[in-house]
Structure formats: structure tokens, C-alpha cells
Design an enzyme around this catalytic site. Structure first.
Site, PDB file in Angstrom:
ATOM      1  CG  HIS B 333      -1.957  -1.074   1.194  1.00 45.07           C
ATOM      2  ND1 HIS B 333      -3.079  -1.000   0.415  1.00 45.07           N
ATOM      3  CD2 HIS B 333      -2.013  -2.271   1.812  1.00 45.07           C
ATOM      4  CE1 HIS B 333      -3.795  -2.105   0.578  1.00 45.07           C
ATOM      5  NE2 HIS B 333      -3.160  -2.899   1.410  1.00 45.07           N
ATOM      6  CG  ASP B 334       4.896   3.286   1.776  1.00 46.20           C
ATOM      7  OD1 ASP B 334       4.759   4.303   1.074  1.00 46.20           O
ATOM      8  OD2 ASP B 334       5.703   3.208   2.715  1.00 46.20           O
ATOM      9  CB  THR B 335       3.057   4.759  -3.764  1.00 41.07           C
ATOM     10  OG1 THR B 335       2.704   5.937  -3.038  1.00 41.07           O
ATOM     11  CG2 THR B 335       1.814   3.980  -4.102  1.00 41.07           C
ATOM     12  CB  SER B 336       7.556   5.658   0.038  1.00 41.36           C
ATOM     13  OG  SER B 336       6.575   6.186   0.881  1.00 41.36           O
TER      14      SER B 336
END
Lengths: 236, 410
Positions: B333-336
Site C-alpha cells: 500500500h506504500d508507494t514511497s
């Protein structure tokens, strides 16, 4: 403000750059550059001394082992703390944020922090993973924070540190507040990276460093991103 | 191979596995490999171990290239006899169980294994060989940290009587594999370096110079490889150079082929017989597939993490390019991580972006000085580009969405 370039110092990317932390450096440099401010970026690896003459220091997120190692090396080096004490701007994320306090937990042990901010961190019962959002301290005049958090720590602020955000969604420090600021230092648990989702924070830090009022930029895409994220979690 | 004497419970479970899988396919619910085995494993919890018994098995694991390397290895080992494999990328125990049921008795099995499930699958299948490709950051919001997986592998392999084929260019893999007395080292390369600057043994810095690397304390250094990738081919342990012809693009697939040949060689397959079989592998579950639609020749590249994007840019050609990003459960879920990828290789090309998280990508590309157009669907992307080539680079679920629009191309 110095008439020379704005010096951005990214501390220990070899240890603390697990969550796209380079993005914060790139975004800060770009936003200064678009205002016509000359910028110099320095990446300081953990086997190099931290220069004390920077204007803005960035320190990012990392795994337990590298976080503990970063603390040892920063304490031994002293350059980062020296810069902070003379008033350089510090922007810290996740593991880097915890490092600013007096202590933190890594690999099951309490570790000594840099003692730059009045806060300390321990372990929560559950890992905080997911969207993180809420209004930022009105004293800073910024729009709401949006980010993504992924950490096992809980951070407790002393009277010398102000909460950055009142949590609406997510956990942050303890489920009530998120991040902290004091003087020219600002810490947050938000990835995204934080400055991609919150370019106004980048501008605030540049303003702290330069004392200049910054002209607005075309933030069409960051605004769309912010709107989408805040809508997705129901705060807008 | 003689028909193995499977326990009655396993035979019953196998029948149920096939039945449930067929039902799942017939009702259009999926490929059926997971649900089928779930049903079977309820009846016989030891089903995987019982199905594995009597086969010579190789497990393939790592962050990137598992599915393709499994396909190449299956082709190479095929020189020796029939090979069971989980070719659809279902790489957890249910997928392995289902693959072995479907294949029936075979002398060999080559199984792709999710890196987190390696301990479980190794205990159940008693493989002769494990191939370890690489470790890098991937979906950190739900997966273990890189150093954690390396430690898990190292603990798993300690004291085990299994041969390991491992990438000599990935310090994390070398550290995990070096506890085993019998290792074949493959210089498979590692373009992505940002998860291995810190020695997993002692925490000191790892230094690199050309293809050499080592911890400054000397406690972990690059082993001397027996196999290596050179130019368009592979050098085997005797020092003989073999040109490798593949239909799959990029240097990374030459490296995957080197690993496949090293595994097949260990099983006794002559390199010269295995090589032509590698050349027959075209696309793998849609990866690298080329599809013609509405006059556009579309090539599909899957990139799930920063290391994968680096490899994709190495193979993508200078034509209109669609980048698609989602952040659903399988993607993380983390697009970093988008900021761990330097998108400058596509600068100057016509770039279109789409996917659930296109805005995250838009901000990233703007910072990277890459011009782009946002489109809200794959269909609109197709309509926006002129007839001719289109490269598509997408992360996992975005790739599956596009593949679905192309009739689930394999």
C-alpha cells in the site's frame, strides 16, 4: 541567510533510506530551485563525518539494525547534533524521527538517542501500518498532513516538543498525536514520501532556513494526489 | 519413474484438489490452483510432503525473477525427463501442492517459492537443491525487511543437507547461502545495490569495486563464481563460453538462464542440450508477452519493486511507453518506493501513466523531469498512441488488470 547556495544534507542514506526517503531530498531541492535559490545536495554516508555547515538536514526511515547503528555513529561523530544546536533546520522521518529523542527501541533493546528533541520512543503492542492523516498545528499555517506510516514505535512527547498533527486517521505517535516540532526541527512518521504528499512542509522548511517568503508553485499534481488520498480515507 | 505409492489420504486429497480446481476454472473464478489445493490439504495436511516424496526437486526463490527462472529451469531440466512445476506463479504451498497433483508422478520438480515460505516448503519437500536469486526491498508495508529474510534463510539452511545455487553478486544472498557446505556460485549480477551497503554479519560497510564487493572487516566477501554471465552468453565451471539465445529480453534474463543452467547441470543435464530448450521459452504468465491489438504491438513488462524497475528500463525500447501503478494488497500500500526508482531512462519518450495510483507516479515523474500524459484506462492509452509499438511497464495488479484486457495473455 547566507548568500551562498542552500546546503541540503541527507544523513546516512546507506542506513536510513528504506521508504523512498530520497524523494524528500529531491522535492526539497526542486522546490528551492524553482524559486531561483541555488541548491547544493550532500549525501553523507555513515562512514563519513557529518558536515556541520548545512542549512537543512534530512534523516529518513530504516530497519531496526541500521537505526541502532546510525545512532551509534551519529553520537560518535557529533556533527549532526552540532548543526542542530546551532539552529540548522532538521527534517526527520520515522526511524530518523525517533533518533532525535532521548531513547528508542530497536531489536528489543532500549537505545540512546541524540537528545535533540524532548521526546522518547518505545514499542507499541501492534505495528502501525496504513494511511496517516490529520490537521497540522495551526501555529505552522499548513494544510492537513497526509502520509503512510509503517512502524512499531510509540513516541511520547515532553513539554519541550509540540505535536505536529492531531491524528484523524492512523496512529502516529500514540493514536492521538503524530510527529513533533520544536524550533527548527520537525519530525514525522509519514512516508509517501512526506514531502511528495505535503509540499507545504518542504516550503516551510526552506522558509525556516532562508527566512524568505516563497512564491507559490504550480502544484496541480501534488494537489490531485493530496485530494485523492484524503478522499480515499474519508477526511475530505 | 514408477508410480509412487501415495497414502490413501493423499490420493483422496489429490482427487479433491483436481475437482475443486476444475470447478473454480469452470465457474470462471480463477486458475484454480490455490482453491483446489486448499480443499485437498484439509483432508491430508501432509499432502505436499507425500506428493514430493521420490522426486528430485529444485526450489527457486528470491525477490525478483522467480517465475521466469523457474520456467527456464524447467525447460533445461526437461532434457532429463518430465518436470512438474508451478508455472502460473502460485508460489505458496497450495500452489506447489496443486502443481504436483496436476503433473502426476514425475522424476523431477522445479518449484518457484515465495521467499517468506521457503522454510515451510523446504521442510515439506526435502529438495535436492535450492536456487537463491536475490533479495531487495519489496512491499515493505506487509513483507519482512530484507535483512530479516536473509537471516531467516540463513537459519533455515544451517545444518541442512541441501545443495544451494546462489547469486555471488548479492551480499545478502551470499550471507544466507554460505552456511551450506555445498554451493554453486553464479555471478548473476545485482543492478540494485541499496539494500546491501551494510554487512549482515557485522554491520560494517560493504565496499564495491567493479564486480568485486566485500565487507571492510573482511568477514563477508564475494565468492569466486563457477558460472558467470559474459556478453551474450554464459561461462560454465570449465571456463567454456556458451552463447545463450533467448526470446526473453534483457541482461537479467541471461542471468536467469545462467542460474537455470547451473541447476540443470547439477541434476546432470548437459549444457549443450539444455541451451536450445531455453531458447523456446517465450513469455511467462504474461511477462514479456507481445500482443497485437488495434494495430498496436504491445509488449508487457512486469516490475514489482525498485530492483525490477531498473531491469525493466534496461530492456524497454525507445517507443511510446505506458507506466501503470496500483497499490492494492499484492502490490503493497506504500508507494514511497517510486522515489527509489530513477525514471530518467524514459525521459524524452512519449510517456503515458495510468493505474489506481497514477497521481503518486505523476508527482514522482514531475520531480524526475519526465513529461507524461495521464489516462484513466488501458483502452484510453491504446487510443492515445499511434499504430506501432507500445511498451507497458506495470506493477503486479496493474499488470494483471492490463493482462485481463488482453484476454489473459500468457
Amino acid at each position: 541567510m547566507s548568500t551562498e547556495a542552500l546546503r541540503l544534507v541527507w544523513v546516512y542514506p546507506d542506513l536510513l533510506s528504506t521508504y523512498g526517503d530520497r524523494g524528500n531530498l529531491l522535492i526539497m531541492a526542486r522546490r528551492a530551485d524553482l524559486r531561483g535559490l541555488p541548491v547544493e545536495c550532500h549525501e553523507v554516508r555513515s562512514d563519513q563525518p557529518v558536515p556541520t555547515g548545512g542549512d537543512i538536514y534530512l534523516i529518513g526511515g530504516g530497519e531496526d539494525g541500521p537505526q541502532a547503528l546510525a545512532a551509534q555513529r551519529l553520537i560518535a561523530d557529533g556533527g549532526f547534533q552540532g548543526a542542530a544546536r546551532r539552529g540548522a533546520v532538521i527534517f526527520a522521518v520515522c526511524a530518523g524521527y525517533q533518533l532525535l529523542g532521548s531513547s528508542f527501541f530497536a531489536k528489543g533493546a532500549r537505545c540512546t538517542g541524540l537528545e535533540l528533541m524532548d521526546l522518547q520512543s518505545d514499542r507499541g503492542e501492534t505495528r502501525a501500518v496504513g494511511e496517516l492523516a490529520g490537521p497540522i498545528d495551526p501555529a505552522l499555517g499548513l494544510p492537513p498532513l497526509t502520509g503512510f506510516e509503517n512502524h512499531g514505535g510509540r513516541t511520547h512527547l515532553g513539554p519541550g516538543a509540540k505535536p505536529l498533527v492531531t491524528v484523524q486517521v492512523g496512529v502516529g505517535n500514540d493514536g492521538r498525536t503524530e510527529g513533533a516540532w520544536a524550533g527548527n526541527m520537525l519530525g514525522t512518521y509519514a512516508h509517501g514520501p512526506a514531502l511528495a504528499r505535503n509540499p507545504a512542509i518542504a516550503d516551510l522548511l526552506i522558509k525556516w532556513a532562508t527566512g524568505e517568503t516563497l512564491e507559490p508553485l504550480d502544484d496541480t499534481w501534488p494537489d490531485k494526489l493530496r485530494n485523492e488520498r484524503l478522499t480515499a480515507i474519508g477526511t475530505r | 519413474m514408477t508410480e509412487p505409492k501415495l497414502p490413501i489420504r493423499t490420493r483422496l486429497a489429490s482427487g479433491l484438489t483436481k475437482g475443486a480446481a476444475a470447478l473454480s476454472r469452470a465457474t470462471g473464478r480463477g486458475e484454480g490452483s490455490v482453491i483446489g489445493a486448499r480443499v485437498g490439504m484439509l483432508v491430508d495436511p501432509d499432502m505436499l510432503a507425500n506428493l514430493a516424496a521420490g522426486r528430485r526437486i529444485a526450489l527457486i526463490s528470491g525477490t525478483n525473477g522467480k517465475t521466469t527462472t523457474t520456467r527456464l529451469t524447467t525447460a533445461a531440466v526437461g532434457v532429463l525427463g518430465e518436470v512438474a512445476t508451478n508455472s502460473l506463479g502460485a508460489n505458496m504451498p497450495t500452489g506447489h501442492t496443486s502443481a504436483l497433483v496436476k503433473a502426476g508422478p514425475t522424476p523431477y520438480a522445479v518449484l518457484e517459492v515465495d521467499e517468506h515460505y521457503l522454510p515451510q516448503v523446504l521442510e515439506a519437500t526435502h529438495p535436492e537443491l535450492v536456487a537463491l536469486l536475490n533479495l531487495s526491498r519489496d512491499q515493505l508495508d506487509r513483507a519482512q525487511e530484507v535483512a530479516g529474510i536473509a537471516a531467516k534463510w540463513r537459519t533455515l539452511l544451517t545444518g541442512k543437507n541441501v545443495h544451494v545455487v546462489a547469486n555471488a553478486d548479492d551480499p545478502m544472498v551470499v550471507w544466507a547461502a554460505s552456511v551450506v557446505p555445498s554451493v554453486t556460485w553464479v555471478a548473476a549480477g545485482q543492478r540494485w545495490l541499496d539494500d546491501s551497503w551494510v554487512c549482515p554479519e557485522c554491520g560494517s560497510t560493504i565496499e564495491r569495486s567493479g564486480e568485486q564487493w566485500g565487507c571492510v572487516t573482511g568477514d563477508l566477501v564475494r565468492p569466486i563464481p563457477q558460472w558467470s554471465v559474459r556478453d551474450d552468453g554464459v561461462v560454465d565451471p570449465t571456463g567454456t563460453y556458451h552463447e545463450v539465445h533467448l526470446q526473453l529480453p534483457g541482461r537479467i534474463n541471461k542471468a536467469n538462464a545462467a542460474t537455470a543452467l547451473a541447476v540443470a547441470d547439477r541434476f546432470g543435464a548437459p549444457v549443450l542440450e539444455a541451451l536450445p530448450r531455453l531458447a523456446q521459452v517465450t513469455s511467462v504468465a504474461g511477462r514479456y508477452a507481445t500482443v497485437v491489438k488495434d494495430g498496436r504491438t504491445i509488449r508487457l513488462l512486469l516490475s514489482k519493486n525498485p530492483a525490477g524497475w531498473l531491469e525493466a528500463f534496461d530492456m524497454a525500447e525507445d517507443v511510446p511507453t505506458l507506466l501503470a501503478i496500483n497499490a492494492r494488497d499484492p502490490d503493497g500500500h506504500d508507494t514511497s518506493w517510486l522515489y527509489d526508482v530513477d525514471f530518467s531512462p524514459v525521459r524524452g519518450r512519449r510517456v503515458l501513466i495510468t493505474g489506481d495510483r497514477a497521481y503518486d507516479l505523476a508527482v514522482r515523474l514531475e520531480v524526475n523531469d519526465v513529461r507524461f500524459e495521464h489516462v484513466t484506462s488501458f483502452g484510453k492509452a491504446l487510443a492515445a498512441v499511434p499504430p506501432g509499438r507500445l511498451e507497458v511497464i506495470a506493477n503486479y495488479t496493474a499488470f494483471q488488470d492490463i493482462r485481463a484486457e488482453l484476454d489473459r495473455v500468457n
